[in-house]
Write a protein that holds these residues in place. Structure first.
Motif, PDB file in Angstrom:
ATOM      1  N   ALA A   7       0.823  -1.050  -0.138  1.00  0.00           N
ATOM      2  CA  ALA A   7       0.116  -0.110  -0.043  1.00  0.00           C
ATOM      3  C   ALA A   7       0.821   1.084  -0.033  1.00  0.00           C
ATOM      4  CB  ALA A   7      -0.845  -0.054   1.145  1.00  0.00           C
ATOM      5  N   PRO A   8       0.453   2.431  -0.581  1.00  0.00           N
ATOM      6  CA  PRO A   8       1.238   3.670  -0.570  1.00  0.00           C
ATOM      7  C   PRO A   8       1.424   4.150   0.929  1.00  0.00           C
ATOM      8  CG  PRO A   8      -0.471   3.684  -2.145  1.00  0.00           C
ATOM      9  CD  PRO A   8      -0.468   2.263  -1.489  1.00  0.00           C
ATOM     10  N   VAL A   9       2.593   4.549   0.851  1.00  0.00           N
ATOM     11  CA  VAL A   9       3.145   5.112   2.261  1.00  0.00           C
ATOM     12  C   VAL A   9       3.198   6.715   2.048  1.00  0.00           C
ATOM     13  CG1 VAL A   9       4.806   5.129   4.064  1.00  0.00           C
ATOM     14  CG2 VAL A   9       4.266   3.036   2.744  1.00  0.00           C
ATOM     15  N   ASN A  10       2.470   7.288   2.914  1.00  0.00           N
ATOM     16  CA  ASN A  10       2.539   8.936   2.935  1.00  0.00           C
ATOM     17  C   ASN A  10       3.124   9.432   4.387  1.00  0.00           C
ATOM     18  OD1 ASN A  10       1.427   9.139   0.199  1.00  0.00           O
ATOM     19  ND2 ASN A  10      -0.397   8.735   1.068  1.00  0.00           N
ATOM     20  N   PRO A  11       3.317  10.654   4.278  1.00  0.00           N
ATOM     21  CA  PRO A  11       3.858  11.137   5.679  1.00  0.00           C
ATOM     22  C   PRO A  11       2.662  11.304   6.268  1.00  0.00           C
ATOM     23  CG  PRO A  11       5.112  12.446   3.838  1.00  0.00           C
ATOM     24  CD  PRO A  11       3.951  11.299   3.164  1.00  0.00           C
ATOM     25  N   PRO A  12       2.707  11.605   7.748  1.00  0.00           N
ATOM     26  CA  PRO A  12       1.628  11.724   8.371  1.00  0.00           C
ATOM     27  C   PRO A  12       0.871  13.050   8.126  1.00  0.00           C
ATOM     28  CG  PRO A  12       3.418  12.335   9.771  1.00  0.00           C
ATOM     29  CD  PRO A  12       3.987  11.561   8.352  1.00  0.00           C
ATOM     30  N   SER A  13      -0.433  12.801   8.166  1.00  0.00           N
ATOM     31  CA  SER A  13      -1.481  13.966   7.779  1.00  0.00           C
ATOM     32  C   SER A  13      -1.500  14.710   9.122  1.00  0.00           C
ATOM     33  CB  SER A  13      -2.813  13.280   7.248  1.00  0.00           C
ATOM     34  OG  SER A  13      -3.705  14.418   7.055  1.00  0.00           O
ATOM     35  N   VAL A  14      -0.782  15.895   8.988  1.00  0.00           N
ATOM     36  CA  VAL A  14      -0.880  16.795  10.367  1.00  0.00           C
ATOM     37  C   VAL A  14      -1.336  18.117  10.003  1.00  0.00           C
ATOM     38  CG1 VAL A  14       0.794  17.541  12.135  1.00  0.00           C
ATOM     39  CG2 VAL A  14       1.321  15.561  11.208  1.00  0.00           C
ATOM     40  N   PRO A  15      -2.314  18.389  10.496  1.00  0.00           N
ATOM     41  CA  PRO A  15      -2.990  19.844  10.451  1.00  0.00           C
ATOM     42  C   PRO A  15      -2.006  20.844  10.652  1.00  0.00           C
ATOM     43  CG  PRO A  15      -3.874  18.817  12.205  1.00  0.00           C
ATOM     44  CD  PRO A  15      -3.092  17.705  11.731  1.00  0.00           C
ATOM     45  N   GLU A  64      12.646  10.058   7.206  1.00  0.00           N
ATOM     46  CA  GLU A  64      13.987   9.509   7.572  1.00  0.00           C
ATOM     47  C   GLU A  64      13.865   8.009   7.678  1.00  0.00           C
ATOM     48  OE1 GLU A  64      14.851  10.962  11.274  1.00  0.00           O
ATOM     49  OE2 GLU A  64      15.355  12.749  10.372  1.00  0.00           O
ATOM     50  N   GLN A  65      12.643   7.517   8.240  1.00  0.00           N
ATOM     51  CA  GLN A  65      11.967   6.125   8.075  1.00  0.00           C
ATOM     52  C   GLN A  65      11.922   5.417   6.508  1.00  0.00           C
ATOM     53  OE1 GLN A  65       8.613   5.844  10.405  1.00  0.00           O
ATOM     54  NE2 GLN A  65       9.850   6.100  12.333  1.00  0.00           N
ATOM     55  N   GLN A  66      11.445   6.156   5.747  1.00  0.00           N
ATOM     56  CA  GLN A  66      10.886   5.713   4.340  1.00  0.00           C
ATOM     57  C   GLN A  66      12.331   5.741   3.639  1.00  0.00           C
ATOM     58  OE1 GLN A  66       8.198   8.516   2.847  1.00  0.00           O
ATOM     59  NE2 GLN A  66       6.468   7.398   3.932  1.00  0.00           N
ATOM     60  N   VAL A 109      22.224   1.921   6.835  1.00  0.00           N
ATOM     61  CA  VAL A 109      21.675   3.166   6.387  1.00  0.00           C
ATOM     62  C   VAL A 109      21.329   4.110   7.708  1.00  0.00           C
ATOM     63  CG1 VAL A 109      20.537   4.539   4.887  1.00  0.00           C
ATOM     64  CG2 VAL A 109      21.356   2.528   3.867  1.00  0.00           C
ATOM     65  N   ARG A 110      21.892   5.164   7.913  1.00  0.00           N
ATOM     66  CA  ARG A 110      21.218   6.332   8.770  1.00  0.00           C
ATOM     67  C   ARG A 110      21.026   7.616   8.148  1.00  0.00           C
ATOM     68  NH1 ARG A 110      21.074   2.348  11.758  1.00  0.00           N
ATOM     69  NH2 ARG A 110      22.294   1.962  13.636  1.00  0.00           N
ATOM     70  N   VAL A 111      19.439   8.121   8.194  1.00  0.00           N
ATOM     71  CA  VAL A 111      19.142   9.179   7.362  1.00  0.00           C
ATOM     72  C   VAL A 111      18.883  10.156   8.491  1.00  0.00           C
ATOM     73  CG1 VAL A 111      17.483   9.932   5.681  1.00  0.00           C
ATOM     74  CG2 VAL A 111      18.518   7.919   5.290  1.00  0.00           C
ATOM     75  N   MET A 112      19.138  11.385   8.187  1.00  0.00           N
ATOM     76  CA  MET A 112      18.741  12.568   8.749  1.00  0.00           C
ATOM     77  C   MET A 112      17.951  13.679   7.614  1.00  0.00           C
ATOM     78  SD  MET A 112      20.821  15.187  11.249  1.00  0.00           S
ATOM     79  CE  MET A 112      19.763  16.602  11.888  1.00  0.00           C
ATOM     80  N   VAL A 113      16.721  14.016   7.941  1.00  0.00           N
ATOM     81  CA  VAL A 113      16.317  15.069   6.953  1.00  0.00           C
ATOM     82  C   VAL A 113      15.757  16.163   7.866  1.00  0.00           C
ATOM     83  CG1 VAL A 113      13.980  15.290   5.426  1.00  0.00           C
ATOM     84  CG2 VAL A 113      15.115  12.982   5.663  1.00  0.00           C
ATOM     85  N   PRO A 163       5.874  20.178   3.654  1.00  0.00           N
ATOM     86  CA  PRO A 163       7.175  21.222   3.856  1.00  0.00           C
ATOM     87  C   PRO A 163       8.184  20.938   2.855  1.00  0.00           C
ATOM     88  CG  PRO A 163       6.791  19.489   5.714  1.00  0.00           C
ATOM     89  CD  PRO A 163       5.565  19.119   4.519  1.00  0.00           C
ATOM     90  N   GLN A 164       9.014  21.948   2.764  1.00  0.00           N
ATOM     91  CA  GLN A 164      10.190  21.940   1.774  1.00  0.00           C
ATOM     92  C   GLN A 164      11.277  21.166   2.579  1.00  0.00           C
ATOM     93  OE1 GLN A 164      10.321  22.914  -1.551  1.00  0.00           O
ATOM     94  NE2 GLN A 164       7.993  22.824  -1.336  1.00  0.00           N
ATOM     95  N   VAL A 165      11.770  20.272   1.958  1.00  0.00           N
ATOM     96  CA  VAL A 165      12.866  19.739   2.529  1.00  0.00           C
ATOM     97  C   VAL A 165      14.337  20.644   2.357  1.00  0.00           C
ATOM     98  CG1 VAL A 165      14.770  17.721   2.745  1.00  0.00           C
ATOM     99  CG2 VAL A 165      12.222  17.503   2.342  1.00  0.00           C
ATOM    100  N   ARG A 166      14.959  21.148   3.641  1.00  0.00           N
ATOM    101  CA  ARG A 166      16.393  21.854   3.575  1.00  0.00           C
ATOM    102  C   ARG A 166      17.460  21.238   3.198  1.00  0.00           C
ATOM    103  NH1 ARG A 166      16.853  25.273   8.755  1.00  0.00           N
ATOM    104  NH2 ARG A 166      14.843  25.908   7.823  1.00  0.00           N
ATOM    105  N   GLY A 167      17.554  19.718   3.759  1.00  0.00           N
ATOM    106  CA  GLY A 167      18.865  19.124   3.446  1.00  0.00           C
ATOM    107  C   GLY A 167      18.668  17.553   4.046  1.00  0.00           C
ATOM    108  N   VAL A 168      19.488  16.965   3.394  1.00  0.00           N
ATOM    109  CA  VAL A 168      19.514  15.340   3.688  1.00  0.00           C
ATOM    110  C   VAL A 168      20.890  14.952   4.248  1.00  0.00           C
ATOM    111  CG1 VAL A 168      18.605  12.843   3.187  1.00  0.00           C
ATOM    112  CG2 VAL A 168      17.337  15.279   2.575  1.00  0.00           C
ATOM    113  N   LEU A 169      20.998  14.147   5.129  1.00  0.00           N
ATOM    114  CA  LEU A 169      22.317  13.492   5.333  1.00  0.00           C
ATOM    115  C   LEU A 169      22.044  12.202   5.522  1.00  0.00           C
ATOM    116  CD1 LEU A 169      25.451  13.510   6.171  1.00  0.00           C
ATOM    117  CD2 LEU A 169      24.376  13.630   8.666  1.00  0.00           C
ATOM    118  N   VAL A 170      22.938  11.446   4.693  1.00  0.00           N
ATOM    119  CA  VAL A 170      22.999  10.044   4.476  1.00  0.00           C
ATOM    120  C   VAL A 170      24.258   9.119   5.063  1.00  0.00           C
ATOM    121  CG1 VAL A 170      22.312   7.791   3.095  1.00  0.00           C
ATOM    122  CG2 VAL A 170      21.008   9.974   2.844  1.00  0.00           C
TER     123      VAL A 170
END
Length: 164
Positions: free
Chosen positions: A16-24, A44-46, A60-64, A122-129
């Protein structure tokens, strides 16, 4: 390779498609930072799940880092009125009077809730992998390309470093 990576990110283990949480979205500072953290963790989890499936990539470790909370665009009823009056008196003089008025209101739906047109992630500013295998230039390029394609960030905002 990138298409496979994109497909893997958009699908969970059940297919099933995975989407970020729907947060108002909110104007309260405390909730805003919690919403940003929720988006960062979801991304990060995805990405961790996706990137660990690439050949040559392990541990792998990811920081968004996101720029802001979700932006909500509401339907608006905009009314603008322009009126120009040209007058000429008996001595031949002319006078031009221009008036402008505008009325801008948010359209309300049921239960006096604003009608939502769209929600912008939200716009992503940067990612570290950080990953084992990232010392290989080919693997590093594939990681950058996958992250940039999935999150819509330019490649110069994605940092990939080898892990231990």
């Amino acid at each position: 390779m990138v298409l496979i990576a994109l497909g893997a990110l958009n699908r969970g283990s059940s297919g099933a498609p995975v989407n970020p949480p729907s947060v108002p979205a909110t104007d309260q500072a405390g909730r805003g930072s919690a919403e940003m953290k929720a988006y960062e963790q979801a991304y990060e989890q995805q990405l961790t799940s996706l990137l660990s499936r690439l050949p040559g990539v392990q541990d792998v470790r990811v920081m968004v880092n996101v720029d802001s909370t979700e932006e909500v665009v509401y339907a608006r009823n905009d009314q603008n009125q322009n009126q120009t009056i040209n007058e000429t008196d008996k001595q031949g003089g002319t006078r031009v009077t221009t008036s402008q008025s505008s009325n801008d209101q948010v359209v309300l739906a049921g239960q006096n809730q604003p009608l939502t047109v769209k929600r912008l992630r939200p716009q992503v500013r940067g990612v570290l992998v950080v990953a084992k295998g990232a010392q290989d230039a080919r693997v590093q390029a594939e990681i950058v390309q996958a992250v940039a394609a999935v999150l819509g960030v330019p490649p110069h905002r994605v940092a990939v470093v080898p892990g231990q």
